[in-house]
Design an enzyme around this catalytic site. Sequence first.
Site, mmCIF file in Angstrom:
data_model
loop_
_atom_site.group_PDB
_atom_site.id
_atom_site.type_symbol
_atom_site.label_atom_id
_atom_site.label_comp_id
_atom_site.label_asym_id
_atom_site.label_seq_id
_atom_site.Cartn_x
_atom_site.Cartn_y
_atom_site.Cartn_z
ATOM 1 N N ALA A 66 0.960 -1.240 0.120
ATOM 2 C CA ALA A 66 0.149 -0.026 0.047
ATOM 3 C C ALA A 66 1.237 1.232 0.439
ATOM 4 O O ALA A 66 1.880 1.371 0.350
ATOM 5 C CB ALA A 66 -0.925 0.367 0.848
ATOM 6 N N GLY A 109 0.495 -5.416 0.931
ATOM 7 C CA GLY A 109 -0.530 -5.014 -0.072
ATOM 8 C C GLY A 109 -0.232 -5.561 -1.318
ATOM 9 O O GLY A 109 -0.890 -5.571 -1.636
ATOM 10 N N GLU A 112 -0.254 -9.214 -0.457
ATOM 11 C CA GLU A 112 -2.037 -9.162 -0.736
ATOM 12 C C GLU A 112 -3.311 -9.491 -1.795
ATOM 13 O O GLU A 112 -3.627 -9.983 -1.915
ATOM 14 C CB GLU A 112 -2.440 -8.691 0.652
ATOM 15 N N GLU A 132 5.699 -5.085 6.729
ATOM 16 C CA GLU A 132 4.531 -4.131 7.508
ATOM 17 C C GLU A 132 5.023 -4.292 8.929
ATOM 18 O O GLU A 132 5.155 -3.118 9.678
ATOM 19 C CB GLU A 132 3.025 -4.565 7.771
HETATM 20 N N1 DAK Z 1 4.462 3.675 -0.600
HETATM 21 C C1 DAK Z 1 5.360 4.266 -0.931
HETATM 22 N N2 DAK Z 1 6.527 4.967 -1.664
HETATM 23 C C2 DAK Z 1 6.969 3.105 -2.008
HETATM 24 C C3 DAK Z 1 6.604 2.031 -1.390
HETATM 25 C C4 DAK Z 1 5.502 1.704 -0.818
HETATM 26 N N3 DAK Z 1 4.898 0.873 -0.088
HETATM 27 N N4 DAK Z 1 7.600 1.314 -1.908
HETATM 28 C C5 DAK Z 1 8.515 1.745 -2.628
HETATM 29 N N5 DAK Z 1 7.645 3.366 -2.658
HETATM 30 C C6 DAK Z 1 8.712 4.385 -3.065
HETATM 31 C C7 DAK Z 1 9.726 5.026 -2.854
HETATM 32 O O1 DAK Z 1 9.604 5.573 -1.630
HETATM 33 C C8 DAK Z 1 10.907 5.218 -3.650
HETATM 34 O O2 DAK Z 1 10.386 6.868 -4.029
HETATM 35 P P1 DAK Z 1 11.430 7.806 -3.843
HETATM 36 O O3 DAK Z 1 12.066 8.253 -2.580
HETATM 37 O O4 DAK Z 1 12.450 7.865 -5.549
HETATM 38 O O5 DAK Z 1 10.846 9.245 -4.589
HETATM 39 C C9 DAK Z 1 10.565 4.815 -4.554
HETATM 40 O O6 DAK Z 1 9.381 3.636 -3.801
HETATM 41 C C10 DAK Z 1 12.173 3.829 -4.535
HETATM 42 O O7 DAK Z 1 11.677 2.607 -3.961
HETATM 43 P P2 DAK Z 1 13.479 2.546 -3.387
HETATM 44 O O8 DAK Z 1 14.089 3.969 -3.419
HETATM 45 O O9 DAK Z 1 13.307 2.474 -1.778
HETATM 46 O O10 DAK Z 1 12.980 1.372 -3.875
HETATM 47 P P3 DAK Z 1 14.606 0.139 -3.624
HETATM 48 O O11 DAK Z 1 14.941 -0.296 -4.482
HETATM 49 O O12 DAK Z 1 16.064 0.864 -2.487
HETATM 50 O O13 DAK Z 1 14.225 -0.604 -2.144
HETATM 51 C C11 DAK Z 1 11.754 -1.560 -1.406
HETATM 52 C C12 DAK Z 1 12.558 -1.131 -2.461
HETATM 53 C C13 DAK Z 1 10.801 -2.441 -2.417
HETATM 54 C C14 DAK Z 1 12.484 -2.469 -1.067
HETATM 55 C C15 DAK Z 1 11.406 -0.242 -0.883
HETATM 56 O O14 DAK Z 1 11.048 0.825 -1.186
HETATM 57 C C16 DAK Z 1 10.831 -0.923 0.496
HETATM 58 O O15 DAK Z 1 11.184 -1.693 1.242
HETATM 59 N N6 DAK Z 1 8.922 -0.730 0.948
HETATM 60 C C17 DAK Z 1 8.216 -0.720 0.888
HETATM 61 C C18 DAK Z 1 7.833 -1.651 1.357
HETATM 62 C C19 DAK Z 1 6.549 -1.822 2.711
HETATM 63 O O16 DAK Z 1 6.673 -1.590 3.459
HETATM 64 N N7 DAK Z 1 5.794 -2.569 1.682
HETATM 65 C C20 DAK Z 1 4.265 -2.854 3.311
HETATM 66 C C21 DAK Z 1 3.645 -0.988 2.959
HETATM 67 S S1 DAK Z 1 1.805 -1.574 4.007
HETATM 68 C C22 DAK Z 1 -5.471 -2.435 4.216
HETATM 69 C C23 DAK Z 1 -5.158 -3.190 2.439
HETATM 70 C C24 DAK Z 1 -3.403 -3.145 1.914
HETATM 71 C C25 DAK Z 1 -2.593 -2.736 3.059
HETATM 72 C C26 DAK Z 1 -2.987 -2.545 4.588
HETATM 73 C C27 DAK Z 1 -4.686 -2.052 5.357
HETATM 74 N N8 DAK Z 1 -6.657 -2.756 4.143
HETATM 75 C C28 DAK Z 1 -8.209 -3.525 3.465
HETATM 76 C C29 DAK Z 1 -7.163 -2.163 5.565
HETATM 77 C C30 DAK Z 1 -1.253 -3.151 2.306
HETATM 78 C C31 DAK Z 1 -0.352 -2.731 3.673
HETATM 79 C C32 DAK Z 1 0.832 -1.904 3.269
HETATM 80 O O17 DAK Z 1 1.512 -2.609 1.839
#
Ligand code: DAK
Length: 258
Positions: A66, A109, A112, A132
């Site tokens: 997400a 997400g 998921e 998460e």
């Molecule tokens: N959200 C927003 N931006 C993101 C992102 C995300 N999830 N993942 C990556 N980006 C953005 C980064 O901020 C970066 O943007 P800039 O800095 O260039 O502006 C760009 O994408 C490239 O990312 P990185 O520079 O970080 O790239 P790397 O290759 O170094 O790393 C990575 C890739 C995937 C390992 C890293 O970006 C990362 O850890 N990303 C976050 C992954 C994460 O934590 N995902 C879980 C998010 S929470 C629900 C439905 C769904 C959900 C919850 C509830 N309901 C129906 C109630 C879901 C929740 C989640 O998914």
Amino acid sequence: MTYTCIETYMPRPRVGAIKLHRPDVLNALSLQTMIELVDAFSAFDSDPEIRCIVLHGSEKAFAAGADISEMTDATTVTMLERDQFARWERIRQTKTPVIAAVSGYALGGGCELAMVCDMIVASDTAQFGQPEINIGVMPGAGGTQRLTRAVGKALAMEMVLTGRPISAQQALQAGLVNRVVPVQWYLEEAYALAEEVASKAPIASRLAKESVLKSFSTTLEVGMEFERKNFYLLFATDDQKEGMAAFIEKRKAQWKGK
Ligand code: DAK
């Protein structure tokens, strides 16, 4: 609806494809993306020409979760008001079989969303994870439930509690994905599988999908009863008559979807 976060197209006859397209943020699933996904799934689902749907991202990312930038200042109330869950539910209710073609990151997400699909074709570069916990929360769209049912308690606990992703090969061994293919072919593989699914009797496909999914939400006894009723229901279709007649007459069946 004009799409800004996704693209839709038909890669093969009777196959509809949805591409997540937010390359700057690794296809993070923003609110707008979810609105567009619901619209695209509904449109394909109500189109009798479409008999299987493929959902994919880019080679680098299926979806990295997400969109975190939309959640940083959220409160419990704003999360409840957004009611994102309803959109996920709408996608889950798609009657047409759905194949996720996953390459690169399928995190949070993103993982998921792949698990909401009926089958997963993974590229050898795919990574599946529920990170998460690293940002102070936990999975909220099936990551503790569908993942556990798919890979079992031991691996699900490890993924959810450490946030560490697993590789495509590990996902295959654990039963999370259907197959793993070299990255250059993963979309072709998904299209070919979709074409095969799309070539079957469409009402039977939909009821078969519904019956398999029922097994996740009910007891064996109720599930068997549900299956039996769907089975009997198919004897009211022209396609059952055609399919069985074609077998006896040693010819290819011509499905009408009726
Ligand atoms: N959200 C927003 N931006 C993101 C992102 C995300 N999830 N993942 C990556 N980006 C953005 C980064 O901020 C970066 O943007 P800039 O800095 O260039 O502006 C760009 O994408 C490239 O990312 P990185 O520079 O970080 O790239 P790397 O290759 O170094 O790393 C990575 C890739 C995937 C390992 C890293 O970006 C990362 O850890 N990303 C976050 C992954 C994460 O934590 N995902 C879980 C998010 S929470 C629900 C439905 C769904 C959900 C919850 C509830 N309901 C129906 C109630 C879901 C929740 C989640 O998914």
